[in-house]
Design a protein around this motif. Structure first.
Motif, PDB file in Angstrom:
ATOM      1  N   MET A   1      -0.999   6.433   7.583  1.00 39.65           N
ATOM      2  CA  MET A   1      -0.432   5.813   6.388  1.00 39.65           C
ATOM      3  C   MET A   1      -1.529   5.255   5.492  1.00 39.65           C
ATOM      4  SD  MET A   1       3.155   3.946   7.464  1.00 39.65           S
ATOM      5  CE  MET A   1       2.481   2.950   8.805  1.00 39.65           C
ATOM      6  N   ARG A   2      -2.500   4.592   6.101  1.00 44.98           N
ATOM      7  CA  ARG A   2      -3.595   4.038   5.301  1.00 44.98           C
ATOM      8  C   ARG A   2      -4.350   5.133   4.561  1.00 44.98           C
ATOM      9  NH1 ARG A   2      -5.866  -0.107   9.924  1.00 44.98           N
ATOM     10  NH2 ARG A   2      -4.450  -1.848   9.507  1.00 44.98           N
ATOM     11  N   GLU A   3      -4.616   6.232   5.247  1.00 40.93           N
ATOM     12  CA  GLU A   3      -5.346   7.316   4.602  1.00 40.93           C
ATOM     13  C   GLU A   3      -4.559   7.903   3.442  1.00 40.93           C
ATOM     14  OE1 GLU A   3      -6.105   9.975   7.801  1.00 40.93           O
ATOM     15  OE2 GLU A   3      -7.897   8.899   8.496  1.00 40.93           O
ATOM     16  N   ARG A   4      -3.261   8.083   3.646  1.00 41.22           N
ATOM     17  CA  ARG A   4      -2.443   8.657   2.572  1.00 41.22           C
ATOM     18  C   ARG A   4      -2.411   7.734   1.359  1.00 41.22           C
ATOM     19  NH1 ARG A   4       0.443  13.019   4.155  1.00 41.22           N
ATOM     20  NH2 ARG A   4       0.757  13.367   6.391  1.00 41.22           N
ATOM     21  N   VAL A   5      -2.211   6.446   1.601  1.00 37.56           N
ATOM     22  CA  VAL A   5      -2.140   5.507   0.482  1.00 37.56           C
ATOM     23  C   VAL A   5      -3.499   5.385  -0.201  1.00 37.56           C
ATOM     24  CG1 VAL A   5      -1.681   3.120  -0.128  1.00 37.56           C
ATOM     25  CG2 VAL A   5      -0.228   4.253   1.545  1.00 37.56           C
ATOM     26  N   ALA A   6      -4.583   5.327   0.589  1.00 38.05           N
ATOM     27  CA  ALA A   6      -5.921   5.185   0.001  1.00 38.05           C
ATOM     28  C   ALA A   6      -6.302   6.409  -0.804  1.00 38.05           C
ATOM     29  CB  ALA A   6      -6.942   4.933   1.107  1.00 38.05           C
ATOM     30  N   THR A   7      -5.838   7.583  -0.385  1.00 33.82           N
ATOM     31  CA  THR A   7      -6.151   8.800  -1.125  1.00 33.82           C
ATOM     32  C   THR A   7      -5.663   8.727  -2.561  1.00 33.82           C
ATOM     33  OG1 THR A   7      -6.088  10.122   0.892  1.00 33.82           O
ATOM     34  CG2 THR A   7      -5.802  11.299  -1.180  1.00 33.82           C
ATOM     35  N   HIS A   8      -4.556   8.061  -2.788  1.00 31.48           N
ATOM     36  CA  HIS A   8      -3.973   7.954  -4.129  1.00 31.48           C
ATOM     37  C   HIS A   8      -4.289   6.628  -4.800  1.00 31.48           C
ATOM     38  CE1 HIS A   8      -1.691  11.688  -3.575  1.00 31.48           C
ATOM     39  NE2 HIS A   8      -1.445  11.266  -2.338  1.00 31.48           N
ATOM     40  N   GLY A   9      -5.216   5.849  -4.203  1.00 33.35           N
ATOM     41  CA  GLY A   9      -5.593   4.595  -4.823  1.00 33.35           C
ATOM     42  C   GLY A   9      -4.528   3.521  -4.758  1.00 33.35           C
ATOM     43  N   GLY A  10      -3.668   3.586  -3.741  1.00 32.63           N
ATOM     44  CA  GLY A  10      -2.587   2.615  -3.627  1.00 32.63           C
ATOM     45  C   GLY A  10      -2.926   1.478  -2.685  1.00 32.63           C
ATOM     46  N   ALA A  11      -1.903   0.719  -2.330  1.00 36.00           N
ATOM     47  CA  ALA A  11      -2.067  -0.430  -1.440  1.00 36.00           C
ATOM     48  C   ALA A  11      -0.995  -0.369  -0.360  1.00 36.00           C
ATOM     49  CB  ALA A  11      -1.951  -1.736  -2.219  1.00 36.00           C
ATOM     50  N   LEU A  12      -1.364  -0.785   0.853  1.00 37.57           N
ATOM     51  CA  LEU A  12      -0.453  -0.753   1.998  1.00 37.57           C
ATOM     52  C   LEU A  12      -0.404  -2.130   2.643  1.00 37.57           C
ATOM     53  CD1 LEU A  12       1.295   0.959   3.975  1.00 37.57           C
ATOM     54  CD2 LEU A  12      -0.789   1.257   5.332  1.00 37.57           C
ATOM     55  N   GLU A  13       0.817  -2.591   2.918  1.00 36.60           N
ATOM     56  CA  GLU A  13       1.032  -3.849   3.621  1.00 36.60           C
ATOM     57  C   GLU A  13       1.835  -3.554   4.879  1.00 36.60           C
ATOM     58  OE1 GLU A  13       2.917  -6.673   1.091  1.00 36.60           O
ATOM     59  OE2 GLU A  13       1.662  -6.192  -0.645  1.00 36.60           O
ATOM     60  N   VAL A  14       1.320  -3.977   6.021  1.00 39.79           N
ATOM     61  CA  VAL A  14       1.998  -3.757   7.297  1.00 39.79           C
ATOM     62  C   VAL A  14       1.924  -5.054   8.087  1.00 39.79           C
ATOM     63  CG1 VAL A  14       2.059  -2.435   9.433  1.00 39.79           C
ATOM     64  CG2 VAL A  14       1.375  -1.324   7.303  1.00 39.79           C
ATOM     65  N   GLY A  15       3.063  -5.524   8.577  1.00 34.58           N
ATOM     66  CA  GLY A  15       3.040  -6.737   9.370  1.00 34.58           C
ATOM     67  C   GLY A  15       4.417  -7.317   9.567  1.00 34.58           C
ATOM     68  N   PRO A  16       4.510  -8.390  10.337  1.00 34.67           N
ATOM     69  CA  PRO A  16       5.810  -9.017  10.598  1.00 34.67           C
ATOM     70  C   PRO A  16       6.323  -9.749   9.364  1.00 34.67           C
ATOM     71  CG  PRO A  16       4.029 -10.281  11.595  1.00 34.67           C
ATOM     72  CD  PRO A  16       3.403  -9.041  11.058  1.00 34.67           C
TER      73      PRO A  16
ATOM     74  N   ARG B   1       2.435   0.981  -2.049  1.00 34.30           N
ATOM     75  CA  ARG B   1       2.511   1.129  -3.508  1.00 34.30           C
ATOM     76  C   ARG B   1       1.569   2.263  -3.934  1.00 34.30           C
ATOM     77  NH1 ARG B   1       2.257  -4.556  -2.909  1.00 34.30           N
ATOM     78  NH2 ARG B   1       4.143  -5.633  -3.591  1.00 34.30           N
ATOM     79  N   PHE B   2       2.117   3.177  -4.715  1.00 36.15           N
ATOM     80  CA  PHE B   2       1.348   4.298  -5.230  1.00 36.15           C
ATOM     81  C   PHE B   2       1.274   4.188  -6.754  1.00 36.15           C
ATOM     82  CE2 PHE B   2       3.177   5.676  -1.247  1.00 36.15           C
ATOM     83  CZ  PHE B   2       2.133   6.331  -0.621  1.00 36.15           C
ATOM     84  N   PRO B   3       0.085   4.080  -7.332  1.00 39.79           N
ATOM     85  CA  PRO B   3       0.005   4.054  -8.796  1.00 39.79           C
ATOM     86  C   PRO B   3       0.407   5.396  -9.387  1.00 39.79           C
ATOM     87  CG  PRO B   3      -2.181   4.160  -7.829  1.00 39.79           C
ATOM     88  CD  PRO B   3      -1.219   3.953  -6.693  1.00 39.79           C
ATOM     89  N   LEU B   4       1.078   5.350 -10.525  1.00 33.21           N
ATOM     90  CA  LEU B   4       1.548   6.557 -11.180  1.00 33.21           C
ATOM     91  C   LEU B   4       0.599   6.949 -12.308  1.00 33.21           C
ATOM     92  CD1 LEU B   4       5.376   5.812 -11.442  1.00 33.21           C
ATOM     93  CD2 LEU B   4       4.172   7.154  -9.718  1.00 33.21           C
TER      94      LEU B   4
END
Length: 427
Positions: free
Chosen positions: A391-406, A417-420
């Motif tokens: 997931m991190r790689e996919r989001v980073a490839t498109h310059g997005g941000a990933l939040e994972v946690g409780p 979040r993926f920038p358009l």
């Protein structure tokens, strides 16, 4: 980056083939000089004065040409030996001067072309040339009184004969030594440029090899990520449904058949996606018909992922907020895979989860995928599992941000979040 200057670069020594060639050249020059000596003695043309004894004449002839055998292996030593021998032979009035002059030329040229120490090569050549001109001046000064009175009886030019002879000697020697220096320097520069071209070509080959290696590694990572997303999700769903079927198999055969049907459908979907991936991999070499290959999964297929979670026993809901916009295929596929992996993690790791909420938000400049559940996480938030890494790689490839946690109120959240691109959203 270190830069190699002209004085730092060392030309590689001669090859075995070049050394053998030098041996042949040195022996041939020695033989020709002995022939020239024989002819000079036969004609009696002793231009430098009465010659020494015959054995001494042979000695000087051999001493000035035989060192050419080592002219590329030891250019500095050969130049010194031939230069000293040249002056000594003339001082002793050795009659052979033609091949001796060309031997001196070859020595100076070889020192310029093959001298490993450039400063030493330049200084030594300049020193030898200066010494030769000093010797020429001394020769003129000593021999001017011994010129016969009728030596220039036929002179008719405007320049005094003695001055004309001296100027002519200086010009000839200047051209002789100047060409030896120039051609030697040119040969060394040509070897330097060839070395630079070869080094650049080798650097290009290494860069191409690194690019190919990075491409292979990147392709392997992409394939591993795709396989993980496809296999892990569907197998997880099948495992949950099989567990449910096992528990109700005797009590409620209808529910068991429903779970088994869901397992069958999930397995068929997994096989179809694997077949699509393998078809795309073969397309690089075999060029199969693209029409037979189904298109990659996109964000519009998240509904199927939620349906499978619902069939696995969760109260799964899907909400789409904002005005859906056409997404680039890569962004759509990445958003789908993130949602799929988040749902898979909820099925595998969220102990006691009963509800799953998937939300897709089309914002002004980005698209957001938000997946939450109400279970108890059985792994830490910073775990480096393949799914989270993917997931991190996919989001980073498109310059997005990933939040994972409780979540603060319990449960687990995955938000990407993926920038358009600007053309996607209206102004």
């Amino acid at each position: 980056m270190n830069t190699v200057t002209d004085d730092d670069w060392r030309r590689p020594g001669p090859t075995p083939e070049q050394r053998r060639f030098d041996v042949y050249v040195g022996l041939a020059a020695t033989l020709l000089s002995l022939v020239s000596l024989t002819l000079a003695r036969s004609t009696g043309a002793f231009l430098l004065g009465p010659p020494p004894s015959g054995p001494e004449q042979v000695f000087w002839t051999v001493a000035l040409t035989l060192p050419l055998i080592w002219r590329r292996r030891f250019p500095a030593a050969v130049t010194v030996i031939i230069s000293v021998g040249f002056i000594a032979a003339q001082a002793r009035s050795a009659p052979e001067i033609q091949l001796a002059s060309w031997a001196l030329f070859a020595a100076l040229y070889s020192l310029g072309a093959w001298g490993p120490d450039r400063r030493l090569a330049r200084r030594l050549r300049v020193g030898v040339i200066a010494t030769m001109f000093v010797w020429l001046g001394a020769y003129y000064a000593v021999s001017i009184d011994s010129i016969p009175a009728d030596a220039f009886a036929g002179a008719v030019g405007p320049v005094p004969p003695v001055v004309a002879a001296m100027v002519n000697g200086v010009l000839v020697n200047g051209l002789f030594f100047g060409f030896a220096y120039f051609f030697g320097e040119t040969a060394w520069l040509a070897a330097r440029r060839q070395h630079e071209v070869q080094a650049q070509a080798e650097e290009v080959r290494r860069s191409q090899a690194e690019i190919r290696e990075h491409a292979v590694v990147g392709e392997r990572v992409r394939i591993a990520r795709e396989l993980h997303d496809v296999v892990a999700h569907h197998v997880s769903v099948m495992g949950v449904q099989a567990s449910a079927a096992r528990r109700v198999f005797d009590k409620d055969p209808v529910k068991a058949r429903t779970a088994l049907s869901a397992i069958e459908e999930t397995a068929r979907t997994a096989v179809d996606e694997l077949r699509r991936m393998l078809g795309l991999l073969r397309a690089r070499d075999g060029h199969p018909d693209r029409a037979e290959q189904p298109g990659p999964a996109g964000i519009d297929q998240v509904t199927a992922v939620v349906d499978r979670a619902r069939e696995a026993g969760l109260r799964a809901t899907l909400g789409v907020y904002g005005d859906p916009a056409p997404l680039p295929e890569s962004v759509s596929q990445a958003a789908y895979r993130v949602a799929q992996e988040a749902v898979t993690n909820a099925l595998k790791h969220a102990a006691g989860a009963t509800a799953l909420d998937v939300r897709i938000r089309y914002l002004a400049h980005e698209v957001e995928v938000d997946v939450t559940d109400d279970g108890r996480a059985t792994r830490p938030a910073n775990a480096d599992g393949l799914g989270l890494v993917g997931m991190r790689e996919r989001v980073a490839t498109h310059g997005g941000a990933l939040e994972v946690g409780p979540r603060a109120g319990g449960g687990w959240r995955v938000r990407a979040r993926f920038p358009l691109p600007l053309p996607v959203r209206p102004a």
